[in-house]
Scaffold this motif. Structure first.
Motif, mmCIF file in Angstrom:
data_model
loop_
_atom_site.group_PDB
_atom_site.id
_atom_site.type_symbol
_atom_site.label_atom_id
_atom_site.label_comp_id
_atom_site.label_asym_id
_atom_site.label_seq_id
_atom_site.Cartn_x
_atom_site.Cartn_y
_atom_site.Cartn_z
ATOM 1 N N ASP A 1 -6.310 8.711 -10.875
ATOM 2 C CA ASP A 1 -5.519 7.617 -10.317
ATOM 3 C C ASP A 1 -6.411 6.410 -10.089
ATOM 4 O OD1 ASP A 1 -6.921 8.960 -8.237
ATOM 5 O OD2 ASP A 1 -5.658 7.954 -6.760
ATOM 6 N N ALA A 2 -5.778 5.230 -9.992
ATOM 7 C CA ALA A 2 -6.529 3.987 -9.842
ATOM 8 C C ALA A 2 -7.202 3.865 -8.482
ATOM 9 C CB ALA A 2 -5.607 2.798 -10.074
ATOM 10 N N LYS A 3 -6.673 4.563 -7.461
ATOM 11 C CA LYS A 3 -7.283 4.505 -6.131
ATOM 12 C C LYS A 3 -8.471 5.457 -5.994
ATOM 13 C CE LYS A 3 -3.327 2.851 -3.473
ATOM 14 N NZ LYS A 3 -2.407 3.104 -2.340
ATOM 15 N N ASN A 4 -8.712 6.273 -7.013
ATOM 16 C CA ASN A 4 -9.841 7.208 -7.038
ATOM 17 C C ASN A 4 -9.752 8.247 -5.928
ATOM 18 O OD1 ASN A 4 -12.447 4.846 -8.144
ATOM 19 N ND2 ASN A 4 -10.596 5.583 -9.132
ATOM 20 N N THR A 5 -8.532 8.711 -5.653
ATOM 21 C CA THR A 5 -8.348 9.758 -4.644
ATOM 22 C C THR A 5 -8.268 11.150 -5.257
ATOM 23 O OG1 THR A 5 -5.945 9.430 -4.715
ATOM 24 C CG2 THR A 5 -7.178 8.184 -3.068
ATOM 25 N N SER A 6 -7.945 11.247 -6.554
ATOM 26 C CA SER A 6 -7.801 12.546 -7.224
ATOM 27 C C SER A 6 -8.882 12.668 -8.286
ATOM 28 C CB SER A 6 -6.417 12.671 -7.864
ATOM 29 O OG SER A 6 -5.404 12.606 -6.886
ATOM 30 N N LYS B 1 -5.281 15.301 -13.054
ATOM 31 C CA LYS B 1 -4.904 15.570 -11.671
ATOM 32 C C LYS B 1 -4.534 14.268 -10.980
ATOM 33 C CE LYS B 1 -7.957 16.906 -8.521
ATOM 34 N NZ LYS B 1 -8.879 17.772 -7.773
ATOM 35 N N MET B 2 -3.526 14.331 -10.115
ATOM 36 C CA MET B 2 -3.122 13.171 -9.336
ATOM 37 C C MET B 2 -2.517 13.643 -8.022
ATOM 38 S SD MET B 2 0.471 12.002 -11.141
ATOM 39 C CE MET B 2 0.965 11.045 -9.709
ATOM 40 N N ALA B 3 -2.438 12.723 -7.061
ATOM 41 C CA ALA B 3 -1.817 13.043 -5.776
ATOM 42 C C ALA B 3 -0.307 12.968 -5.915
ATOM 43 C CB ALA B 3 -2.303 12.072 -4.713
ATOM 44 N N TRP B 4 0.382 13.956 -5.332
ATOM 45 C CA TRP B 4 1.843 13.989 -5.321
ATOM 46 C C TRP B 4 2.251 14.247 -3.882
ATOM 47 C CZ3 TRP B 4 5.261 12.966 -9.231
ATOM 48 C CH2 TRP B 4 6.599 13.313 -9.018
ATOM 49 N N GLY B 5 2.478 13.146 -3.144
ATOM 50 C CA GLY B 5 2.682 13.289 -1.712
ATOM 51 C C GLY B 5 1.389 13.735 -1.053
ATOM 52 N N SER B 6 1.461 14.801 -0.288
ATOM 53 C CA SER B 6 0.265 15.323 0.370
ATOM 54 C C SER B 6 -0.423 16.405 -0.451
ATOM 55 C CB SER B 6 0.649 15.901 1.740
ATOM 56 O OG SER B 6 1.600 16.953 1.588
ATOM 57 N N ALA B 7 0.098 16.705 -1.638
ATOM 58 C CA ALA B 7 -0.448 17.774 -2.472
ATOM 59 C C ALA B 7 -1.090 17.194 -3.734
ATOM 60 C CB ALA B 7 0.646 18.769 -2.841
ATOM 61 N N ASP B 8 -1.786 18.054 -4.468
ATOM 62 C CA ASP B 8 -2.385 17.686 -5.748
ATOM 63 C C ASP B 8 -1.636 18.375 -6.875
ATOM 64 O OD1 ASP B 8 -4.400 16.027 -4.805
ATOM 65 O OD2 ASP B 8 -5.772 17.704 -4.453
ATOM 66 N N ILE B 9 -1.311 17.602 -7.895
ATOM 67 C CA ILE B 9 -0.638 18.141 -9.066
ATOM 68 C C ILE B 9 -1.479 17.794 -10.291
ATOM 69 C CG2 ILE B 9 0.774 16.074 -9.511
ATOM 70 C CD1 ILE B 9 3.081 17.955 -10.250
ATOM 71 N N ASN C 1 0.856 -1.184 0.000
ATOM 72 C CA ASN C 1 0.000 0.000 0.000
ATOM 73 C C ASN C 1 0.892 1.234 0.000
ATOM 74 O OD1 ASN C 1 -1.841 2.055 0.401
ATOM 75 N ND2 ASN C 1 -2.992 0.968 1.982
ATOM 76 N N SER C 2 0.933 1.934 -1.138
ATOM 77 C CA SER C 2 1.808 3.101 -1.254
ATOM 78 C C SER C 2 1.350 4.249 -0.369
ATOM 79 C CB SER C 2 1.875 3.558 -2.718
ATOM 80 O OG SER C 2 0.589 3.887 -3.205
ATOM 81 N N ASP C 3 0.078 4.266 0.035
ATOM 82 C CA ASP C 3 -0.414 5.337 0.906
ATOM 83 C C ASP C 3 0.182 5.236 2.308
ATOM 84 O OD1 ASP C 3 -1.925 6.374 -1.129
ATOM 85 O OD2 ASP C 3 -3.750 5.321 -0.547
ATOM 86 N N THR C 4 0.269 4.010 2.826
ATOM 87 C CA THR C 4 0.769 3.818 4.186
ATOM 88 C C THR C 4 2.244 3.432 4.219
ATOM 89 O OG1 THR C 4 0.143 1.473 4.201
ATOM 90 C CG2 THR C 4 -1.515 3.074 4.920
ATOM 91 N N GLY C 5 2.783 3.017 3.046
ATOM 92 C CA GLY C 5 4.165 2.567 3.008
ATOM 93 C C GLY C 5 4.362 1.221 3.671
ATOM 94 N N GLN C 6 3.267 0.441 3.794
ATOM 95 C CA GLN C 6 3.323 -0.847 4.467
ATOM 96 C C GLN C 6 3.032 -1.978 3.474
ATOM 97 O OE1 GLN C 6 4.175 -1.089 7.769
ATOM 98 N NE2 GLN C 6 4.415 1.154 7.702
ATOM 99 N N PHE C 7 3.615 -3.149 3.766
ATOM 100 C CA PHE C 7 3.309 -4.330 2.974
ATOM 101 C C PHE C 7 1.999 -4.922 3.486
ATOM 102 C CE2 PHE C 7 7.796 -3.880 2.074
ATOM 103 C CZ PHE C 7 7.872 -4.213 0.729
ATOM 104 N N GLU C 8 0.917 -4.429 2.931
ATOM 105 C CA GLU C 8 -0.414 -4.876 3.301
ATOM 106 C C GLU C 8 -1.297 -4.883 2.060
ATOM 107 O OE1 GLU C 8 -1.445 -1.993 6.240
ATOM 108 O OE2 GLU C 8 -1.961 -0.447 4.788
ATOM 109 N N LYS D 1 -13.198 -0.047 -8.088
ATOM 110 C CA LYS D 1 -12.641 1.280 -8.335
ATOM 111 C C LYS D 1 -12.810 1.632 -9.813
ATOM 112 C CE LYS D 1 -10.851 2.128 -4.209
ATOM 113 N NZ LYS D 1 -11.302 3.257 -3.347
ATOM 114 N N THR D 2 -13.113 2.895 -10.079
ATOM 115 C CA THR D 2 -13.269 3.352 -11.458
ATOM 116 C C THR D 2 -11.913 3.423 -12.143
ATOM 117 O OG1 THR D 2 -15.242 4.634 -10.889
ATOM 118 C CG2 THR D 2 -14.072 5.250 -12.907
ATOM 119 N N LEU D 3 -11.859 2.965 -13.397
ATOM 120 C CA LEU D 3 -10.618 3.050 -14.153
ATOM 121 C C LEU D 3 -10.207 4.514 -14.297
ATOM 122 C CD1 LEU D 3 -11.309 0.064 -14.798
ATOM 123 C CD2 LEU D 3 -10.462 0.492 -17.105
#
Length: 641
Positions: free
Chosen positions: A574-579, A616-624, A523-530, A537-539
């Motif tokens: 993005d594939a996680k549908n956060t942006s 638009k996509m997430a770049w760290g804690s910001a939106d780019i 999980n790239s959001d948490t940086g954990q192997f989970e 999720k929408t493409l």
């Protein structure tokens, strides 16, 4: 299929693929510079990738990489957008559809034109000017035997972006030059031979990404880079097309050569901070292709059986030199392949048409990558052979001469490849093909003596072995065939002429595209192997809807006016549908005066200066993301002879 004639292209002021896609339902161009990912009916490719699930052809010759998929359009006869897998006739990398461009051919009519244009972008930091000019001339050298055509176009603009870091107002500049030469020979009524040569050169600014939030955020029409932002492209092609019309069969031979070079440099962090340096990306691509098609003769079109058979072969060499964050990857790929294809239609009772087609596709691929990081310098390679059978079936019925219903099913695939961007050893150098089955039903109708045309289609696409990018820990990524997904939707196209000179247009597409199966171990959001599950999720980069509404009027005195409303629904970057990118609408207007030899047109794009995002996509804690064009106002003067 959506088709555009030369007149329709000029009337709608379609200048490139980005403009074109706005006039066809469920078609969207994700333009990242230099990537131009054409998304048809929700079929997305992973990003960054040079190869899209949609094919792009000019005069029957493939433009293989998506760096070539947004050319300047000039001296065009017609453009076709074919939707759904086109593997039977076009082969690999056409699993979502094909954009097919046919350039204008010279003939016995001597004709020519020259045009000049001045425009401005209405930006937040002032008016940014631009200029476009070009011309064409064609006609006979020997009547009924030999003809020649020459056309060229150039454009320069400061663009609408300003880099506030160094006060550069050409961060999104445009500098384009294009030319084409056509020589046509008709030694007899049965033989038509054309030689087409073209060349292009691009020297653009690439200051397109910007932060919308965070410490590096900027105002509208501004970026804040301490690094590079340039895009240079050169390309040329030669096409030899031979057409023979016979009593027993027709024959077409197409020999194509394409050479393209892209040099791209960009600030990785898109900020005034020296975090990561620049991303340097150079691509050289050379393609040689040969196709021969034999089909049933024209004078037997009334017979119940119509057929086509063809052979195709190609050889492509690609070199990618990519350097980022101290890592240099040099990837060399040699692809070659051949195909046999055929398609036939049998008509029962003069109304029921049964079509079946199949293509056998063979691909041999060899790739080598050199990975350089500090004192580490290693090379690794891989090779593969792929054989694919691509069938297609369709059934159509003519309820009347102007009413037809159809159903079709077809298979498509997007070839595997080499991970030029994320590779680090032989294990993650390659990825495999992805596959689709496309199911479609629809109707095509014409009413009131062709004054009203109404078309409807409904489709469902099943995707397997979906090519996706996965995080595998820290900053490491890889390309895998991990996903299963589907896309379904509806498309409506209407065209009406209620009175002489007045035309109404409408196109609407609604789509739902989702992942059915895809889980990752990191999980790239948490940086954990989970485990992270993308199911439902929408493409990414698939607008929920697209539409175009237009009205056009031509008066016998020469007055011309047109207005278009072009809409794009919300989508995720993005594939996680956060942006999420919000829906937007653009209004374009054109008004002018036309005579037999002289035109003057005043026009405006994005009339109400809609502020919108194209990506638009997430770049760290910001939106780019990438900002859409502001209002654009111009005048075009054309002289025809």
């Amino acid at each position: 299929m959506s088709a555009f004639s030369a007149v329709e292209i000029e009337d709608a002021d379609i200048r490139n693929t980005l403009d074109l896609t706005r006039f066809s339902p469920n078609v969207y161009l994700k333009q990242l510079m230099p990537d131009n990912n054409i998304i048809i009916r929700g079929m997305t490719g992973f990003s960054p990738s040079m190869f899209s699930p949609s094919g792009f052809y000019v005069d029957d010759v493939n433009f293989p990489t998506n760096h070539m998929h947004n050319p300047d359009l000039f001296d065009i006869e017609r453009i076709e957008i074919l939707k759904g897998p086109q593997g039977t006739l076009y082969g690999r990398n056409t699993e979502s559809g094909v954009i097919n461009i046919i350039t204008r051919q010279p003939d016995n009519d001597f004709r020519g034109k020259v045009f000049g244009e001045y425009y401005i972008y209405d930006t937040e930091h002032g008016s940014a000017p631009g200029y476009r000019a070009g011309g064409s001339i064609s006609g006979p050298i020997i009547n009924d035997k030999l003809y020649m055509g020459v056309s060229a176009q150039g454009e320069k603009s400061d663009g609408f972006m300003k880099n506030i870091y160094n006060d550069d107002d050409e961060a999104w500049k445009k500098d384009h030059l294009n030319g084409r030469f056509t020589l046509r020979w008709t030694p007899s009524d049965r033989l038509d031979i054309s030689l087409i040569a073209d060349a292009m050169e691009v020297d653009d600014g690439k200051g397109n990404y910007k932060f919308y939030t965070g410490s590096a955020s900027t105002n509208r029409n501004e970026i804040n880079y301490d690094g590079e932002y340039s895009l240079e492209q050169e390309g040329n092609g030669q096409t030899l097309k031979i057409k023979y019309t016979g009593d027993k069969f027709n024959l077409v031979s197409v020999t194509g050569v394409r050479n393209a070079e892209t040099k791209n440099a960009g600030d990785i962090d898109c900020s005034p901070y020296d975090y990561y340096g620049n991303n340097i990306f150079d691509v050289d691509d050379e393609l040689l292709s040969q196709e021969v098609r034999i089909s049933s003769p024209d004078d037997k079109k009334d017979e119940p059986f119509q057929w086509l058979f063809g052979l195709y072969g190609f050889k492509e060499e690609t070199t990618v030199d990519q350097e980022m964050t101290g890592i240099n990857r040099i990837t060399d790929v040699d692809d070659s392949g051949y195909a046999m294809f055929g398609q036939g239609t049998y008509t029962f009772f003069d109304r029921l048409h049964l079509t079946a087609g199949v293509r056998y596709d063979h691909l041999t691929s060899e790739g080598e990558q050199e990975y350089i990081y500090g004192d580490l310098d290693k090379k690794y390679d891989d090779e593969s052979d792929l054989d694919e059978i691509l069938p297609k079936f369709s059934l159509s019925y003519d309820f009347a001469d102007t009413i037809m219903a159809y159903a079709s099913v077809s298979k498509g695939y997007l070839a595997g490849g080499y991970s030029y961007y994320f590779g680090s050893d032989k294990e993650n150098l390659t990825y495999d093909p992805e596959y689709t089955w496309n199911y479609e039903i629809g109707t095509k109708t014409s009413w009131l003596d062709n004054k009203l045309i109404a078309n409807l289609s409904v489709f469902y696409i099943d995707m397997t072995d979906k090519q996706v990018i996965e995080w595998v820990g820290g900053t490491l990524q890889t390309v895998n065939n991990a996903g299963e997904a589907h896309s379904m939707g509806v498309e409506v196209e209407l065209r009406a002429r209620p009175m002489s000179g007045l035309d109404l247009f409408c196109g609407f597409g609604l789509i739902k595209a989702e992942f059915d199966k895809w889980t990752t171990d990191y999980n790239s959001d948490t940086g954990q192997f989970e485990e992270y599950d993308y199911k439902n999720k929408t493409l990414p980069d698939v607008p929920e809807y697209t539409y175009n509404l237009g009205v056009q009027y031509r008066h016998r005195t020469g007055i011309f006016a047109r207005g278009d409303l072009l809409g794009t629904g919300p989508f995720y970057g993005d594939a996680k549908n956060t942006s999420k990118v919000d829906a937007y609408q653009l209004v374009n207007l054109r008004i002018g005066y036309e005579t037999e030899h002289f035109d003057i047109v005043f026009w405006c794009k994005n009339l109400f200066d809609e502020e919108y995002q194209r990506y638009k996509m997430a770049w760290g804690s910001a939106d780019i993301g990438i900002e859409g064009d502001p209002r654009m106002i111009g005048t075009t003067v054309t002289y025809r002879f």
